[in-house]
Design an enzyme around this catalytic site. Structure first.
Site, mmCIF file in Angstrom:
data_model
loop_
_atom_site.group_PDB
_atom_site.id
_atom_site.type_symbol
_atom_site.label_atom_id
_atom_site.label_comp_id
_atom_site.label_asym_id
_atom_site.label_seq_id
_atom_site.Cartn_x
_atom_site.Cartn_y
_atom_site.Cartn_z
ATOM 1 N N ALA A 143 5.589 3.573 1.765
ATOM 2 C CA ALA A 143 5.640 2.186 2.216
ATOM 3 C C ALA A 143 4.349 1.498 1.812
ATOM 4 C CB ALA A 143 5.832 2.107 3.734
ATOM 5 N N GLN A 149 -1.238 1.129 2.544
ATOM 6 C CA GLN A 149 0.006 1.815 2.207
ATOM 7 C C GLN A 149 0.021 3.193 2.864
ATOM 8 O OE1 GLN A 149 -0.501 1.195 -1.974
ATOM 9 N NE2 GLN A 149 -1.150 3.310 -2.381
ATOM 10 N N VAL A 150 1.228 3.764 2.955
ATOM 11 C CA VAL A 150 1.439 4.979 3.740
ATOM 12 C C VAL A 150 1.985 6.096 2.854
ATOM 13 C CG1 VAL A 150 2.654 5.992 5.705
ATOM 14 C CG2 VAL A 150 1.894 3.603 5.799
ATOM 15 N N LYS A 164 -2.158 6.660 6.485
ATOM 16 C CA LYS A 164 -2.354 5.254 6.131
ATOM 17 C C LYS A 164 -3.682 5.098 5.389
ATOM 18 C CE LYS A 164 -1.573 1.918 8.968
ATOM 19 N NZ LYS A 164 -1.521 1.029 10.157
ATOM 20 N N ASP A 299 2.910 -6.845 17.337
ATOM 21 C CA ASP A 299 3.585 -6.934 16.041
ATOM 22 C C ASP A 299 4.793 -5.992 15.991
ATOM 23 O OD1 ASP A 299 3.932 -7.912 13.485
ATOM 24 O OD2 ASP A 299 2.545 -6.502 12.552
#
Length: 570
Positions: A143, A149-150, A164, A299
């Protein structure tokens, strides 16, 4: 970089510091000029298109096109402006509602950066090679977002993890954008209406603090552990474990969550999970964050919430969190009840307490406006209530009255609307009030703190009179919550009534029972003496608890004379 990444006595500070940032860029005007030209060119074209629409009488026709254009500009300008767009999508006091729907579409989705760069960051941050830290790691990210990004990996001890990695040079890019935004806010504020220009530079500073907290993965790790402690023992909420020994400012290693995105209804059904149960868990856990813990996930978009195979709700990404104090939690609870009861005068008072209106605001002309706009948003019944409609309708008041949205409530609004949207993706007929209002009623009725009990009194006593109908409605609604047991709650209420703290409520109840000849004055006097002398409290408990089962005020009144006589005879 100075201000964004300072070192003092060997310790690294990564928090937002607008003075240090300003000092740094004042000595590097060429960097500021180049970025300012890029931003001005894109927004200049946008403004020209708005003016052209006006000159050609195409404003209404081209509004959707312009809203889309704004969203694309923010996306092209990078992570800071994407975050600004997301923040503005919950700020009806700063952005016209024509643009809100388009801005809500902004997602943190950007092309991934180079893998070797990511692995170099891991090694520099953790002081070990990638192979020394992880037994396995995916060759490419699974992702990518605006800030990082992961990767999917496995530790040498066998645990499956998510890794991460923050984008390189993120702080200088964000710092420069924040410097420009703050300069623009200071220049623009005097030209705006008071409620829009008020503390505009402080709004930028608030945003800067939050985005710098979000890009500090050590802070995110701390948030995740605090969130997990709040939900410890909860069988319906899953929080990933943080591996602190493999975490630093720009790298975060946490437990891998095997789950399904909440907006993927087909996969949820195929896994045998109940969508309505997931909705209930999501709404209830969100309310617990706001009204019990005061520490909430700001979030909760589909990429941060997952349904686990065993039916739990899993939260990830704890970069954007916020804290509420006790008074704010209590006032929020009260405001929800006032809204449902359509008590707009008390709701206006709550808005003052919450900071939506200043203390010197004359609320008298605002009350009918609230009734008109929020009454329309509420619809014919409580079941018509939804947060998206409330936000859209409320935005109309922002340009007519001195409302402003405190920064914390921008995050709360964003959180509530996002959760409601997720719930609607699972069930189009979902009404958030069907879950939230029973919770709020139950929380008020149980009143675990003196402050919360005072809030309940504010709701139940209006103009010196006890509001029986409100109490009955709250009990009926609370009982629709399967987790609500009326009898222990009633016992807590009666204990409060008989306590020293409950003297005012005793007076109000006894006065209310004499209205419409429910009880005669001499009967009230005898009952008063029994309560004051603490005679046979168990009998009083039994009487009230039996009546509560039927939620009947009339039954209480009808049985009271006989019970008083029985108590006197004993």
């Amino acid at each position: 970089m100075v201000g964004a990444n300072r070192k003092i006595e060997g310790k690294q500070f990564v928090g937002y510091n607008q003075k240090a940032i300003a000092k740094y860029y004042r000595s590097r005007p060429w960097l500021v000029l180049w970025r300012a030209v890029s931003v001005a060119w894109l927004f200049g074209n946008f403004i020209f298109h708005l003016l052209l629409d006006k000159w050609t009488n195409q404003v209404e026709t081209n509004q959707p096109k312009r809203a889309t254009e704004l969203r694309k500009i923010l996306t092209n300008l990078g992570p800071t402006f994407i975050k600004v767009g997301q923040a503005l999508s919950t700020r009806p006091d700063l952005i016209r509602k024509d643009f809100l729907a388009e801005l809500i579409k902004l997602q943190d989705q950007l092309p991934p950066f180079d893998n070797q760069t990511a692995f170099n960051i891991i090694e520099a941050q953790l002081g070990r090679t990638v192979n020394e830290v992880y037994r396995e790691i995916s060759p490419n990210p699974v992702a990518a977002a605006s800030l990082g990004q992961v990767y999917r990996g496995v530790l040498h001890t066998g645990e499956e993890v998510a890794v991460k990695v923050q984008r390189p040079n993120l702080r200088p890019v964000i710092s420069l954008d924040l410097y420009l935004m703050r300069w623009g806010a200071a220049w623009l504020a005097p030209w705006l209406p008071l409620n829009l220009g008020h503390d505009l530079t402080l709004i930028v500073d608030e945003f800067g603090c939050k985005i710098f907290e979000e890009i500090d993965y050590l802070n995110e790790a701390k948030n995740a552990e605090k969130f997990a402690a709040n939900f410890a023992g909860d069988p319906e909420v899953k929080v990933p474990c943080i591996y602190n020994q493999y975490t630093n400012t720009c790298v975060l290693t946490l437990e891998w969550i095997n789950g399904l995105k909440l907006n993927d209804l087909d996969k949820i059904k195929a896994a045998g999970l109940n969508a309505d149960t997931l909705i209930r868990i999501g709404v209830t856990s969100g309310l617990r964050q706001l009204l019990e813990h005061g520490f909430f996930h700001a979030d909760p978009h589909p990429g941060n919430l997952f349904a686990t195979p065993d039916g739990r709700m899993a939260y990830i990404d704890f970069g954007m969190m916020d804290q509420l104090n006790e008074k704010t939690k209590e006032t929020l609870t009260s405001a929800v009840v006032q809204l449902i009861n359509r008590d707009y005068q008390e709701l206006a008072n709550d808005f003052v307490q919450l900071g939506f209106l200043t203390g010197d605001t004359d609320i008298r002309p605002i009350i009918p406006a609230l009734e008109k706009v929020l009454g329309k948003a509420m619809g014919e019944s409580v079941a018509d209530f939804n947060f998206k409609t409330i936000t859209d309708e409320f935005s109309e008041l922002m340009y007519e009255y001195p409302f402003r949205v405190p920064s914390k409530f921008a995050l709360i609004i964003r959180s509530l609307i996002t959760q409601e949207g997720l719930a609607l993706s699972l069930n189009r007929n979902f009404k958030i009030v069907e879950v939230s209002y029973p919770y709020v009623s139950r929380r008020l009725l149980t009143g675990e703190s003196p402050q919360l009990r005072r809030r309940l009194l504010d709701v139940l006593i209006k103009n010196g009179k006890f509001q029986w109908k409100r109490l009955e409605n709250m009990i009926v609604i609370a009982r629709s919550d399967a987790g609500f047991d009326i009898l222990p709650t009633a016992q807590l209420g009666l204990q409060y009534i008989l306590s020293e703290e409950g003297q005012y409520l005793r007076n109000q109840l006894l006065l209310a029972l004499t209205e419409d000849d429910r009880l005669h004055t001499d009967e009230v006097q005898r009952l008063w003496s029994l309560i004051e002398d603490d005679i046979q409290p168990r009998k009083i408990f039994d009487l009230a608890l039996s009546a509560v089962r039927d939620i009947s005020v009339e039954r209480v009144a009808a049985m009271m004379p006989t019970t008083i006589a029985s108590l006197n005879n004993e």
